[in-house]
Write a protein that holds these residues in place. Structure first.
Motif, mmCIF file in Angstrom:
data_model
loop_
_atom_site.group_PDB
_atom_site.id
_atom_site.type_symbol
_atom_site.label_atom_id
_atom_site.label_comp_id
_atom_site.label_asym_id
_atom_site.label_seq_id
_atom_site.Cartn_x
_atom_site.Cartn_y
_atom_site.Cartn_z
ATOM 1 N N PHE A 1 43.506 31.885 41.634
ATOM 2 C CA PHE A 1 42.305 32.663 41.959
ATOM 3 C C PHE A 1 42.361 33.372 43.304
ATOM 4 O O PHE A 1 41.575 34.287 43.543
ATOM 5 N N ALA B 1 45.237 36.585 41.877
ATOM 6 C CA ALA B 1 44.144 37.552 41.737
ATOM 7 C C ALA B 1 44.249 38.632 42.816
ATOM 8 O O ALA B 1 44.087 39.824 42.530
ATOM 9 N N LEU C 1 42.158 41.855 43.084
ATOM 10 C CA LEU C 1 40.859 41.185 42.919
ATOM 11 C C LEU C 1 40.672 40.156 44.031
ATOM 12 O O LEU C 1 41.445 39.215 44.146
ATOM 13 N N SER D 1 37.258 39.019 44.842
ATOM 14 C CA SER D 1 35.899 38.465 44.768
ATOM 15 C C SER D 1 35.858 36.956 44.595
ATOM 16 O O SER D 1 34.896 36.319 45.025
ATOM 17 N N PHE D 2 36.896 36.356 44.005
ATOM 18 C CA PHE D 2 36.914 34.895 43.898
ATOM 19 C C PHE D 2 36.925 34.244 45.286
ATOM 20 O O PHE D 2 36.415 33.147 45.469
ATOM 21 N N PRO E 1 31.163 30.913 39.786
ATOM 22 C CA PRO E 1 31.203 31.884 40.882
ATOM 23 C C PRO E 1 29.946 31.701 41.744
ATOM 24 O O PRO E 1 28.853 31.477 41.219
ATOM 25 N N VAL F 1 29.849 36.100 36.443
ATOM 26 C CA VAL F 1 31.238 36.559 36.442
ATOM 27 C C VAL F 1 31.210 38.085 36.355
ATOM 28 O O VAL F 1 30.531 38.651 35.490
ATOM 29 N N THR F 2 31.919 38.751 37.262
ATOM 30 C CA THR F 2 31.945 40.212 37.254
ATOM 31 C C THR F 2 32.880 40.728 36.151
ATOM 32 O O THR F 2 33.722 39.984 35.627
ATOM 33 N N GLU G 1 36.460 40.254 37.277
ATOM 34 C CA GLU G 1 36.879 38.848 37.151
ATOM 35 C C GLU G 1 37.150 38.512 35.688
ATOM 36 O O GLU G 1 38.142 37.848 35.363
ATOM 37 N N ARG G 2 36.271 38.962 34.813
ATOM 38 C CA ARG G 2 36.452 38.730 33.366
ATOM 39 C C ARG G 2 37.779 39.331 32.899
ATOM 40 O O ARG G 2 38.533 38.710 32.153
ATOM 41 N N PHE H 1 40.443 39.824 34.651
ATOM 42 C CA PHE H 1 41.529 38.988 35.177
ATOM 43 C C PHE H 1 41.682 37.714 34.353
ATOM 44 O O PHE H 1 42.798 37.273 34.060
ATOM 45 N N LEU H 2 40.578 37.079 33.973
ATOM 46 C CA LEU H 2 40.602 35.792 33.276
ATOM 47 C C LEU H 2 40.969 35.901 31.799
ATOM 48 O O LEU H 2 41.579 34.980 31.240
#
Length: 134
Positions: free
Chosen positions: A38, A42, A47, A49-50, A109, A120-121, A124-125, A127-128
Protein backbone atom coordinates in the motif's frame (compact mmCIF):
# COMPACT_ATOMS: atom_id res chain seq x y z
CA UNK A 1 -6.23 -12.48 -9.80
CA UNK A 2 -2.71 -11.34 -8.99
CA UNK A 3 -0.98 -11.87 -5.68
CA UNK A 4 1.39 -9.31 -4.24
CA UNK A 5 4.51 -11.17 -3.04
CA UNK A 6 6.93 -9.78 -0.50
CA UNK A 7 9.83 -11.40 1.36
CA UNK A 8 10.18 -10.39 5.01
CA UNK A 9 13.25 -11.02 7.14
CA UNK A 10 12.74 -12.89 10.40
CA UNK A 11 14.58 -11.01 13.13
CA UNK A 12 16.06 -12.42 16.30
CA UNK A 13 13.66 -10.20 18.24
CA UNK A 14 10.70 -11.96 16.56
CA UNK A 15 11.43 -15.17 18.47
CA UNK A 16 9.80 -16.40 21.66
CA UNK A 17 11.35 -18.44 24.47
CA UNK A 18 10.94 -21.62 22.39
CA UNK A 19 12.94 -20.27 19.45
CA UNK A 20 9.92 -19.85 17.18
CA UNK A 21 8.42 -16.66 15.79
CA UNK A 22 6.11 -15.34 18.50
CA UNK A 23 2.43 -15.49 17.60
CA UNK A 24 2.02 -11.72 17.92
CA UNK A 25 5.00 -11.12 15.63
CA UNK A 26 3.19 -12.89 12.78
CA UNK A 27 1.03 -9.75 12.61
CA UNK A 28 4.20 -7.66 12.27
CA UNK A 29 5.38 -9.82 9.36
CA UNK A 30 1.99 -9.48 7.66
CA UNK A 31 2.07 -5.74 8.33
CA UNK A 32 5.45 -5.35 6.61
CA UNK A 33 4.08 -7.01 3.48
CA UNK A 34 0.89 -4.94 3.61
CA UNK A 35 2.88 -1.71 3.98
CA UNK A 36 5.06 -2.70 1.02
CA UNK A 37 1.91 -3.12 -1.08
CA UNK A 38 0.00 0.00 0.00
CA UNK A 39 2.92 2.39 0.36
CA UNK A 40 5.75 1.21 -1.90
CA UNK A 41 3.93 -0.56 -4.77
CA UNK A 42 1.03 1.90 -4.76
CA UNK A 43 3.42 4.87 -4.81
CA UNK A 44 5.31 3.29 -7.71
CA UNK A 45 2.01 3.40 -9.62
CA UNK A 46 1.42 7.04 -8.67
CA UNK A 47 -1.06 6.35 -5.84
CA UNK A 48 -0.25 7.99 -2.50
CA UNK A 49 -3.68 8.27 -0.85
CA UNK A 50 -3.20 5.11 1.22
CA UNK A 51 -0.38 6.95 2.98
CA UNK A 52 -2.94 9.43 4.30
CA UNK A 53 -4.47 6.76 6.49
CA UNK A 54 -5.62 3.19 6.76
CA UNK A 55 -6.75 1.62 10.03
CA UNK A 56 -7.29 -2.05 10.80
CA UNK A 57 -10.72 -2.95 12.13
CA UNK A 58 -10.14 -6.71 12.40
CA UNK A 59 -7.41 -9.36 12.20
CA UNK A 60 -7.82 -13.12 11.92
CA UNK A 61 -4.75 -15.37 12.12
CA UNK A 62 -4.40 -19.12 11.60
CA UNK A 63 -1.08 -20.57 12.73
CA UNK A 64 -0.35 -23.71 10.74
CA UNK A 65 3.20 -24.52 11.85
CA UNK A 66 6.04 -22.93 13.83
CA UNK A 67 8.45 -20.61 12.03
CA UNK A 68 12.08 -20.65 13.14
CA UNK A 69 14.79 -18.03 12.79
CA UNK A 70 16.48 -18.19 9.41
CA UNK A 71 15.79 -17.19 5.86
CA UNK A 72 13.16 -14.58 5.07
CA UNK A 73 9.57 -15.74 4.87
CA UNK A 74 7.52 -15.17 1.73
CA UNK A 75 4.18 -13.49 2.20
CA UNK A 76 1.61 -13.56 -0.57
CA UNK A 77 -1.33 -11.21 -0.22
CA UNK A 78 -4.44 -10.35 -2.17
CA UNK A 79 -7.79 -8.65 -1.66
CA UNK A 80 -10.55 -11.07 -0.67
CA UNK A 81 -13.29 -8.45 -0.35
CA UNK A 82 -13.64 -4.89 -1.66
CA UNK A 83 -16.48 -2.75 -0.34
CA UNK A 84 -17.30 0.96 -0.55
CA UNK A 85 -15.50 1.91 2.66
CA UNK A 86 -13.38 -1.14 3.56
CA UNK A 87 -11.41 -3.97 2.02
CA UNK A 88 -10.06 -7.25 3.33
CA UNK A 89 -6.47 -8.30 2.77
CA UNK A 90 -5.83 -12.06 2.80
CA UNK A 91 -2.33 -13.42 3.42
CA UNK A 92 -0.42 -16.68 3.21
CA UNK A 93 2.98 -16.93 4.89
CA UNK A 94 5.47 -19.46 3.53
CA UNK A 95 8.58 -20.61 5.39
CA UNK A 96 11.00 -22.47 3.16
CA UNK A 97 8.22 -22.91 0.61
CA UNK A 98 5.89 -24.50 3.17
CA UNK A 99 2.64 -22.77 4.14
CA UNK A 100 3.03 -21.75 7.80
CA UNK A 101 0.19 -19.30 8.35
CA UNK A 102 -2.88 -17.60 6.95
CA UNK A 103 -4.44 -14.33 7.99
CA UNK A 104 -6.98 -11.69 7.05
CA UNK A 105 -7.10 -8.00 7.89
CA UNK A 106 -10.07 -5.72 7.37
CA UNK A 107 -8.67 -2.33 6.33
CA UNK A 108 -10.60 0.92 6.49
CA UNK A 109 -9.37 4.00 4.60
CA UNK A 110 -9.17 6.73 7.20
CA UNK A 111 -8.77 10.49 7.19
CA UNK A 112 -6.16 10.83 9.93
CA UNK A 113 -6.18 14.63 9.82
CA UNK A 114 -9.94 14.86 10.42
CA UNK A 115 -10.33 11.64 12.41
CA UNK A 116 -12.97 9.72 10.47
CA UNK A 117 -13.26 6.77 8.05
CA UNK A 118 -13.63 7.52 4.36
CA UNK A 119 -14.69 5.67 1.24
CA UNK A 120 -12.34 3.83 -1.12
CA UNK A 121 -11.50 6.20 -3.98
CA UNK A 122 -11.77 5.27 -7.66
CA UNK A 123 -7.95 5.31 -7.95
CA UNK A 124 -7.59 3.03 -4.91
CA UNK A 125 -10.23 0.67 -6.31
CA UNK A 126 -8.34 0.54 -9.63
CA UNK A 127 -5.13 -0.35 -7.76
CA UNK A 128 -6.84 -3.06 -5.66
CA UNK A 129 -8.99 -4.73 -8.31
CA UNK A 130 -6.19 -6.74 -10.02
CA UNK A 131 -5.56 -8.36 -6.62
CA UNK A 132 -9.24 -9.07 -5.95
CA UNK A 133 -10.14 -12.75 -5.70
CA UNK A 134 -13.31 -13.77 -7.45
Amino acid sequence: MERFIHDVAVRWSDLDAYGHVNNARFLTLYEEARVAMFFVAARARGLTSFEEGIVISRHEVDYLRPVDYGDPVRIELWISELRAAAFTVAYELFDGGVLAGRARSVCVPYNLAEGFPRRVTAAERAFLEPYLST
